[in-house]
Design an enzyme around this catalytic site. Structure first.
Site, PDB file in Angstrom:
ATOM      1  CG  ASP A   1      -1.775   7.885   0.547  1.00 60.30           C
ATOM      2  OD1 ASP A   1      -0.649   8.316   0.232  1.00 60.30           O
ATOM      3  OD2 ASP A   1      -2.814   8.223  -0.023  1.00 60.30           O
TER       4      ASP A   1
ATOM      5  CG  ASP B   1      -1.653   1.235   1.476  1.00 64.79           C
ATOM      6  OD1 ASP B   1      -2.388   1.635   0.558  1.00 64.79           O
ATOM      7  OD2 ASP B   1      -1.507   1.843   2.559  1.00 64.79           O
TER       8      ASP B   1
ATOM      9  CG  ASP C   1      -2.303   2.358   6.392  1.00 60.34           C
ATOM     10  OD1 ASP C   1      -2.520   1.980   5.214  1.00 60.34           O
ATOM     11  OD2 ASP C   1      -2.660   3.450   6.831  1.00 60.34           O
TER      12      ASP C   1
HETATM   13 MG   LIG Z   1      -2.991   3.187   3.442  1.00 62.02          MG
END
Ligand SMILES: [Mg+2]
Length: 263
Positions: free
Chosen positions: A14, A12, A200
């Protein structure tokens, strides 16, 4: 025939490889360099559009690897990208226009917004808002109706094969593929010895669970993910540090554990 690929990384952006606030990834340079030495592959997997990811993929020197875009609804191929196939996006927009006006008016998609209006909603720069609007596979938007109207909206779109996913502030409409569907297809193509996924947020969970190794990168800006299945057995771990710092440590540790530091 090419050599067996030792490791394929799915990450991922961000809040994972890229710092949530500063948008920097410098802290992950040592691990990215070690991956390059080990000839491992790195697939970026994000909610961003191809247009948004392309420049970043170049900066990261990862043009030789495909990227998973629009949360898995599409794929940016490796190398110079051919003309985008925007049929999915066009079909979603057509389906939206076919809805009863009373339902349609409650959904404001990125395609309904000017770059300036999108800039105001998201806080993106004007230029970034234009790239975020350049979509091929999925349509995020805001919902302003009631829950029961939303259920009706969802079922009418479902009849057209369109899936709705709620994440953060936007509802995203797509033809249902997610990050882990694209991941499965790429694993079939590249046949790496090992896979690792880093993320995240809830939209990374399927990817984390599908990989041989998963790292939940700490993100102090959001509530932590619930305990995942692979955590008890140690297949999925949580980084102590956030963003690119956590990413860096996780990858360096894994390369050492798998004895993949060198080619
Ligand atoms: Mg993310």
């Amino acid at each position: 025939m090419r050599d067996t690929l030792g490791l394929l990384v799915f990450t991922d952006l961000d809040g994972t490889l890229i710092d949530h606030d500063t948008y920097q990834w410098d802290a992950a340079r040592p691990a990215l360099a070690a991956l390059s030495v080990a000839r491992a592959g790195v697939v970026l997997a994000s909610s961003k559009t191809s247009s948004e990811i392309k420049a970043l993929r170049g900066d990261l020197d990862l043009r030789d690897w495909p990227a998973i875009v629009e949360n898995g609804a599409g794929l940016l191929p490796a190398g110079a990208a051919p003309a985008k196939d925007t049929n999915d996006y066009a079909a979603i927009r057509v389906a939206l226009e076919g809805l009863p006006p009373g339902l349609r008016r409650h959904f404001t998609g990125f395609g309904d917004l000017s770059p300036e209006a999108l800039r105001q909603i998201t806080g993106l720069s004007r230029e970034a808002a234009e790239l975020a609007k350049d979509r091929a596979y999925s349509e995020p938007g805001l919902w302003a109706g009631t829950a029961s109207e939303l259920a009706r909206f969802q079922s009418l779109l479902q009849a057209e094969g369109i899936t709705m996913r709620e994440g953060g502030r936007f509802l995203t409409l797509s033809f249902g593929r997610n990050k882990s569907d694209q991941m499965a297809a790429l694993v079939q193509t590249y046949r790496p010895r090992y896979t690792v996924a880093l993320g995240d947020a809830p939209n990374d969970v399927e990817m984390l669970e599908a990989a041989d190794f998963g790292f939940i990168v700490a993100n102090p800006k959001r509530s932590p993910l619930p305990k995942l299945e692979g955590e008890a057995e140690g297949r999925i771990q949580r980084t102590a540090q956030a963003g690119p710092l956590g990413w860096n440590m996780a990858i360096l540790d894994l390369l050492e554990r798998l004895d993949l530091q060198k080619d």
